[in-house]
Write a protein that holds these residues in place. Structure first.
Motif, PDB file in Angstrom:
ATOM      1  N   GLU A 173      17.265 132.614  56.485  1.00 13.48           N
ATOM      2  CA  GLU A 173      16.181 133.464  56.954  1.00 13.48           C
ATOM      3  C   GLU A 173      15.248 133.808  55.794  1.00 13.48           C
ATOM      4  O   GLU A 173      15.689 134.282  54.748  1.00 13.48           O
ATOM      5  N   GLU A 174      13.988 133.514  55.979  1.00 14.77           N
ATOM      6  CA  GLU A 174      13.009 133.780  54.926  1.00 14.77           C
ATOM      7  C   GLU A 174      12.194 135.023  55.268  1.00 14.77           C
ATOM      8  O   GLU A 174      11.836 135.243  56.419  1.00 14.77           O
ATOM      9  N   HIS A 175      11.905 135.805  54.213  1.00  8.62           N
ATOM     10  CA  HIS A 175      11.170 137.054  54.409  1.00  8.62           C
ATOM     11  C   HIS A 175       9.750 136.981  53.858  1.00  8.62           C
ATOM     12  O   HIS A 175       9.031 137.969  53.892  1.00  8.62           O
ATOM     13  N   LEU A 176       9.359 135.820  53.315  1.00  8.56           N
ATOM     14  CA  LEU A 176       8.016 135.691  52.764  1.00  8.56           C
ATOM     15  C   LEU A 176       7.015 135.377  53.872  1.00  8.56           C
ATOM     16  O   LEU A 176       7.319 134.634  54.804  1.00  8.56           O
ATOM     17  N   ASN A 177       5.835 135.927  53.771  1.00 11.11           N
ATOM     18  CA  ASN A 177       4.778 135.641  54.737  1.00 11.11           C
ATOM     19  C   ASN A 177       3.445 135.517  53.993  1.00 11.11           C
ATOM     20  O   ASN A 177       3.354 135.755  52.781  1.00 11.11           O
ATOM     21  N   SER A 178       2.404 135.176  54.713  1.00 11.42           N
ATOM     22  CA  SER A 178       1.097 134.924  54.101  1.00 11.42           C
ATOM     23  C   SER A 178       0.514 136.161  53.429  1.00 11.42           C
ATOM     24  O   SER A 178      -0.271 136.059  52.489  1.00 11.42           O
ATOM     25  N   GLU A 179       0.912 137.339  53.906  1.00 12.51           N
ATOM     26  CA  GLU A 179       0.379 138.572  53.327  1.00 12.51           C
ATOM     27  C   GLU A 179       0.876 138.813  51.905  1.00 12.51           C
ATOM     28  O   GLU A 179       0.316 139.627  51.165  1.00 12.51           O
TER      29      GLU A 179
END
Length: 326
Positions: free
Chosen positions: A21-27
């Motif tokens: 599960e990844e928690h990185l996003n474009s923001e």
């Protein structure tokens, strides 16, 4: 992005890799300028502070790059309603004062404070180009350690702006005070304003069709000279006894500063080819050396020459000629 995520999931499924599960996003990401390299794109003008060792270069997008010692540089930008209005047309340092002047295409003169931590526009003054006395700004003169900035206009008038208050003074050099009394026609735009190298009370006013030495204290003309060809650029000899002008026909003319009489005229790029048509000389720099004076000028190349508009010619004395092509 979705295609990439699906492809990554498919690869993991084939290899039996468990899904993480990844928690990185474009923001969490952003583009930030960290370094600039190279010469400013679409450069339009430059200025030099020979005391502080600074060079400022302006471009069409309203950006000014200021270069100092190696690896020391800063970039600032004009704020304008449109991109065309912030184009940098003129630059001039207040030498050894920690300040820079810029003129943008919206006919505004800006004063930049270079001594503050955050370089910003300290003051600005706008000239109304629709007024009869105004027009567009065509030249700047910042005499050394003077309280005044002289601004030449396309209308032929010269305004004085106070350095401290940045207000336009009531002292104006109107074109009809410079031309002979019998003349009713404007002499053209003010292409250059040059401080006399040995007399700070006099200015050389360079128009399209007239060159005049103006006495600031007496508010009068010392002399006038009327070249047969339009004048594009000029510069003083360091001794103040003569000055040089660049003409539309590619010639360089030297004038006596006591009476405004022509001393000599030469066409460096046509002396070996007869009356060959040449492009006009746009900018002139006359420098003194231990051996003999040197003149640097742009333009003046033969009409059929491929690099007529992108070259610098170095004339040593009256004989040696070198051309730098870009």
């Amino acid at each position: 992005m979705e295609i990439f995520q699906r492809a990554k999931a498919a690869i993991r499924a084939l290899k039996g890799v468990p899904e993480i599960e990844e928690h990185l996003n474009s923001e969490a990401f952003g583009v930030t300028e960290t370094v600039r390299h190279g010469f400013p794109h679409m450069a339009t003008t430059l200025a030099v502070d020979h005391v502080q060792g600074l060079i400022a270069v302006g471009n069409r997008r309203g950006i000014i790059r200021i270069f100092g010692k190696p690896a020391v540089e800063v970039s600032v930008k004009h704020e304008a309603a449109d991109l065309e209005g912030c184009q940098v047309l003129q630059l001039a340092f207040l030498v050894n004062e920690g300040a820079l002047l810029s003129v943008t295409a919206d006919n505004t003169l800006h004063l930049w404070d270079l001594k503050s931590k955050s370089i910003t526009v300290a003051q600005s003054v706008h000239f109304d180009e629709k007024s009869v006395a105004g027009g567009t700004v065509t030249s700047l003169c910042v005499p050394l350690q003077s309280e005044w900035i002289y601004v030449g206009m396309s209308s032929g008038n010269v305004f004085a702006v106070n350095v401290k208050t940045f207000q336009v003074s009531g002292y104006t050099i109107y074109w009809n005070k410079v031309v002979p009394l019998s003349q009713r026609q404007r002499p053209g735009s003010v292409n250059a304003i040059l401080e006399h190298p040995t007399d700070d009370g006099k200015l050389l006013l360079v128009y399209d069709h007239l060159v005049a030495l103006w006495d600031l204290r007496n508010q009068s003309v010392v002399f006038r000279c009327t070249p047969k060809e339009a004048v594009r650029g000029a510069d003083w000899h360091s001794d103040g006894k003569s000055f040089m002008t660049g003409l539309r026909n590619g010639a360089l003319a030297v004038w006596n500063s006591k009476d405004g009489k022509l001393v000599r005229m030469q066409r460096p790029h046509s002396r070996d080819t007869g009356e060959l048509s040449c492009h006009g000389v746009h900018k002139v720099k006359w420098m003194s050396t231990k051996d003999e004076p040197m003149a640097f000028f742009t333009g003046g190349m033969p009409v059929q020459h491929d690099s007529a508009s992108s070259s610098v010619t170095i004339l040593s004395g009256s004989q040696s000629l070198s051309v730098l092509e870009f």
